[in-house]
Motif scaffolding. Sequence first.
Motif, PDB file in Angstrom:
ATOM      1  N   ARG A 278       0.835  -1.201   0.000  1.00 51.56           N
ATOM      2  CA  ARG A 278       0.000   0.000   0.000  1.00 51.56           C
ATOM      3  C   ARG A 278       0.875   1.259   0.000  1.00 51.56           C
ATOM      4  NH1 ARG A 278      -2.287   3.520   3.862  1.00 51.56           N
ATOM      5  NH2 ARG A 278      -4.468   4.108   3.440  1.00 51.56           N
ATOM      6  N   GLY A 279       0.483   2.232  -0.870  1.00 51.26           N
ATOM      7  CA  GLY A 279       1.218   3.490  -0.963  1.00 51.26           C
ATOM      8  C   GLY A 279       2.338   3.480  -1.965  1.00 51.26           C
ATOM      9  N   ASN A 280       2.782   2.293  -2.422  1.00 53.16           N
ATOM     10  CA  ASN A 280       3.845   2.226  -3.416  1.00 53.16           C
ATOM     11  C   ASN A 280       3.276   2.420  -4.824  1.00 53.16           C
ATOM     12  OD1 ASN A 280       5.603   1.777  -1.365  1.00 53.16           O
ATOM     13  ND2 ASN A 280       5.955  -0.395  -1.805  1.00 53.16           N
ATOM     14  N   VAL A 281       4.189   2.351  -5.813  1.00 55.53           N
ATOM     15  CA  VAL A 281       3.793   2.396  -7.224  1.00 55.53           C
ATOM     16  C   VAL A 281       3.715   0.973  -7.743  1.00 55.53           C
ATOM     17  CG1 VAL A 281       4.400   3.171  -9.543  1.00 55.53           C
ATOM     18  CG2 VAL A 281       4.847   4.659  -7.573  1.00 55.53           C
ATOM     19  N   LEU A 282       2.558   0.590  -8.260  1.00 57.90           N
ATOM     20  CA  LEU A 282       2.372  -0.735  -8.857  1.00 57.90           C
ATOM     21  C   LEU A 282       2.815  -0.683 -10.312  1.00 57.90           C
ATOM     22  CD1 LEU A 282       1.221  -3.647  -8.870  1.00 57.90           C
ATOM     23  CD2 LEU A 282      -0.990  -2.627  -9.506  1.00 57.90           C
ATOM     24  N   SER A 283       3.770  -1.518 -10.681  1.00 58.12           N
ATOM     25  CA  SER A 283       4.279  -1.559 -12.054  1.00 58.12           C
ATOM     26  C   SER A 283       4.022  -2.938 -12.640  1.00 58.12           C
ATOM     27  CB  SER A 283       5.774  -1.235 -12.099  1.00 58.12           C
ATOM     28  OG  SER A 283       6.017   0.092 -11.688  1.00 58.12           O
ATOM     29  N   LEU A 284       3.242  -2.998 -13.710  1.00 57.26           N
ATOM     30  CA  LEU A 284       2.949  -4.248 -14.414  1.00 57.26           C
ATOM     31  C   LEU A 284       3.520  -4.132 -15.825  1.00 57.26           C
ATOM     32  CD1 LEU A 284      -0.798  -4.691 -13.342  1.00 57.26           C
ATOM     33  CD2 LEU A 284       1.255  -5.566 -12.213  1.00 57.26           C
ATOM     34  N   GLU A 285       4.119  -5.252 -16.309  1.00 55.96           N
ATOM     35  CA  GLU A 285       4.817  -5.203 -17.588  1.00 55.96           C
ATOM     36  C   GLU A 285       4.416  -6.366 -18.466  1.00 55.96           C
ATOM     37  OE1 GLU A 285       9.346  -4.272 -18.718  1.00 55.96           O
ATOM     38  OE2 GLU A 285       9.077  -6.219 -17.733  1.00 55.96           O
ATOM     39  N   CYS A 286       4.193  -6.057 -19.763  1.00 53.10           N
ATOM     40  CA  CYS A 286       3.982  -7.085 -20.785  1.00 53.10           C
ATOM     41  C   CYS A 286       4.744  -6.658 -22.033  1.00 53.10           C
ATOM     42  CB  CYS A 286       2.496  -7.240 -21.126  1.00 53.10           C
ATOM     43  SG  CYS A 286       1.554  -8.183 -19.912  1.00 53.10           S
ATOM     44  N   ILE A 287       5.645  -7.536 -22.513  1.00 56.05           N
ATOM     45  CA  ILE A 287       6.396  -7.266 -23.740  1.00 56.05           C
ATOM     46  C   ILE A 287       6.176  -8.446 -24.674  1.00 56.05           C
ATOM     47  CG2 ILE A 287       8.654  -6.817 -24.754  1.00 56.05           C
ATOM     48  CD1 ILE A 287       9.538  -5.638 -22.109  1.00 56.05           C
TER      49      ILE A 287
END
Length: 1115
Positions: A278-287
């Motif tokens: 909670r409070g962080n940056v959620l980073s999701l990646e698809c290449i």
Amino acid sequence: MQLKIMPKKKRLSAGRVPLILFLCQMISALEVPLDLVQPPTITQQSPKDYIIDPRENIVIQCEAKGKPPPSFSWTRNGTHFDIDKDPLVTMKTGSGTLIINIMSEGKAETYEGVYQCTARNERGAAISNNIVIRPSRSPLWTKEKLEPMILQNGQPLVLPCRPPIGLPPAIIFWMDNSFQRLPQSERVSQGLNGDLYFSNVLPEDTREDYICYARFNHTQTIQQKQPISVKVISVDELNDTLAANLSDTEFYSAKSSRERPPTFLTPEGNASRKEELRGNVLSLECIAEGLPTPIIYWIKEDGILPVNRTFYQNFKKTLQITHVSEADSGNYQCIAKNPLGAIHHTISVTVKAAPYWIVAPQNLVLSPGEDGSLICRANGNPKPRISWLTNGVPIEIAPDDPSRKIDGDTIIFSNVQERSSAVYQCNASNEYGYLLANAFVNVLAEPPRILTSANTLYQVIANRPALLDCAFFGSPLPTIEWFKGAKGRALHEDIYILHENGTLEIPVAQKDSTGTYTCVARNKLGMAKNEVHLEIKDPTRIIKQPEYAIVQRGSTVSFECKVKHDHTLIPTVMWLKDNGELPSDERFTVDKDHLVVTDVDDRDGGTYTCVANTTLDKVSASAVLSVVDVPNPPIDLELTNQLDKSVQLTWTPGDDNNSPITKFIIEYEDTMHEAGLWHHQAEVSGTQTTAQLKLSPYVNYSFRVTAVNNIGQSLPSEASEQYFTKAAEPDKNPTEVEGLGSEPDNLVITWKPLNGFESNGPGLQYKVSWRQKDGDDEWTSVLVANVSKYIVSGTPTFVPYLIKVQALNDVGFAPEPAEVMGHSGEDLPMVAPGNVHVNVINSTLAEVHWDPVPLKSIRGLLQGYRIYYWKAQSSSRRDKRHIEKKILTFQGNKTHGMLPGLEPFSHYALNVRVVNGKGEGPASPDRVFHTPEGVPSAPSSLKIMNPSLDSLTLEWDPPSHPNGILTEYTLKYQPINSTHELGPLLDLKIPANKTRWILKDLNFSTRYKFYFYAHTSAGPGSHITEEAITTMDAAMASRQVDIATQGWFIGLMCAVALLILILLIVCFIRRNKGGKYPVKEKEDAHADPEIQPMKEDDGTFGEYRLLSFVSSASF
């Protein structure tokens, strides 16, 4: 009534929310004065996770306050840290901060561990967080041998980075040997793990210096991986390269470079999981890889992506959501799509939470015998466990205190005594972290004291809130009362608000709010008071704001900003551009109320803000400056859909320079036929960037585009690539086809030839065809080169022909041409008009008639008939003067015509001829006619001589044009008196053979006017006039002379002269003794006529003199 502390605040409008937040901060920051006994409070400490630079000394902060001043101690890894035994460790005086000197000797790794600081005095002990000390690390890459990578065009590729594990983690980027960042796109991009992904490779990806760099910011170092070599080749090149080492079955097929649907390079499979705090940056990646390059899309199953917290990075391959919370948990789906298909991957996201405060414990000040409580509430995922400590010791093993009772997250105090003072710690922890808060209980008995300075002056702008401070302390907690004025007038609750920290708020201060206010604090131990003063000032206002401006580049613009302010405040006015300082440029000048910008250019466009500041308020007003100009030229011209007779032109508009583009003008150049000459092709609207253009065959086209806006026209774009259209047969024939003969036996056929652009191909020629219109002959045709004339010889004279001219080239013929009528050459007419006769109408006009000639004898196009006529003369006169013939032409097939302007009483001869395009035919036999008499012209001259008392002699010459036989002369005359009035008109007939006449019986000394004209049988002609005077009688003349010599007459003249002399002397004396001086005369002479006295006599006399002067001058 006096105003007391309000237990609850009134409901406030949204506009006062910032004010209430400020007050809440004041309340939470309420502290015990440092001169009073109190437990320690930690005021500053190092972060929980403390990464240090191993090249510098280690500084672990721990600052605290208390009364008496606290002492400090440390633990390391849970045991006491005796700093006296380590010569490299010192503690700052009056502080708990540790300084570990590793720059002279020692290693940072020796001091890794978990540190905790304790601040202690007689009232309790406060502890810091657990501070984890770790030195930063920037390890080198392990040595490895990287083989060159050879790939077929279109294959996917992943270049691994695998940086060494550092502390903190390194920042990854790819560059070449020249330290230039490698370009990235939808096709080539760097993943979150640092690897470089290629969806498909192209020949331009071939290079030997793909280098991964790791930057460790903490130590400011950069580590480099060995360069990776990549070569992209075709299938044939790849097979040739590998042929020596591979079997037949191992050769690559062309299938790899064909288009293919997407597949994911990362993450693998159809689903994966992701956990974030909670409070962080959620980073999701698809290449994904594929050919063509796939496009990535993101959705959230059973929900929508948060609008203001969702961002896309790395060409939408990375989805980022900031400040995530438990509500952001769920399934996220990335979709990779290209024209051959689509795939998706589902990422299941779970948001966990380290502990966070719901209610953090606050310091508690109580007087002996009072009750209170400490509350410690936190949340997290999983839910944190709450534990209490007192003076740094778990409360379960701490000395017992009968005044306290623990109830989960709350400690309840009742009937406290001085021995109840202590520092309590609340610890909330779960697997993702912990929270630690210190809160003391301080038992004091203190009378009220007011901490705000006495006689503080508050200045507030009218109609704004006024906050009057009354910071206080006392135990028990004092009550606060406010009074206004010297007489202690009570304040009413409906106008004022008293906050728990003692601050008095006047929500809307008015002029009558000015005055002295008294704050009174009371508890059972005593009372304290303080006076403050309030002044209300007029608000600063901008009464003339800058206005929006649109100016053309190079011109001058002025912004006005007039400020009105309280007379006791001194404002400062400054100008900003785009919320920053004005450019340092002499083109910008600021005076009292204006900002002037000269020679405006594109950089000057933006928002200009006038800011007026006083010590109490600030106002601003803004205006936008738009700098306009003609557009920049379009760029990136591209030709697509190239067909034989059309092409699609696409371009990118240049900057419109703040004036929308209204249209684009497209021009073309034919570099093969008319190099350097541009022609108009088409116009399209300013919203289009594509045009379908019609083309002609066999043209080497280049195109350029010009943009137009309301300011003007841009420069032309750079020329497009050349496009050569295929040859084709001509699509049009020559124009302006004519057939006219230049000789009686030929036909000259002319036409306007096609230009090179219209030829549509090489080998342009013309097929010229002709035949007689009225015959049955076949068409005769010839092929001629690219000329504009052909002559047909041996034709009959003036015969109608049908003509056609057809264009052709090496490809074929143009469409069948239209037929045109022409004629072969003309010859002179063969026959003269017959039966010519003349009808004399009057002395100056005659009518001529004739019979038309046969059409066949004309031998050409009849243009009309021509009459030659002249005055017939005797043989003797013909020798002396050339006969002047006159010509009149009558257009068309006329059979008569009028001859005007003939001379009366004359012999004329004439003949008639027919006229065609070649010339005149033979003349008809001459016909003679004469005109009747007409009235004569005026006599050529009239002289009057030999005047006497009663007679005058007249001499004259006959009329130059008698226009007949003169029959007589008529003389008319009449006297003229001294006032130029005419007397009776007298009439006299004189024979025609006379040229002199003596007129008798006239009055002496009389002026006469004479009118003299001649007669023929047709009547009198025009007259000639003259004037003359008869002489005076000698006796009368002598009498007139005698009067002038008489004595009485001489005496009278002398008297008049004497009188005039006396008048002149009188005027001279008056002028020198008080009469008008020269300046006065000038003033009078040039006086304004509109301010002169309105005297009727003076005005009339002045006008009369003026008229007399004018009359005299005219005379």
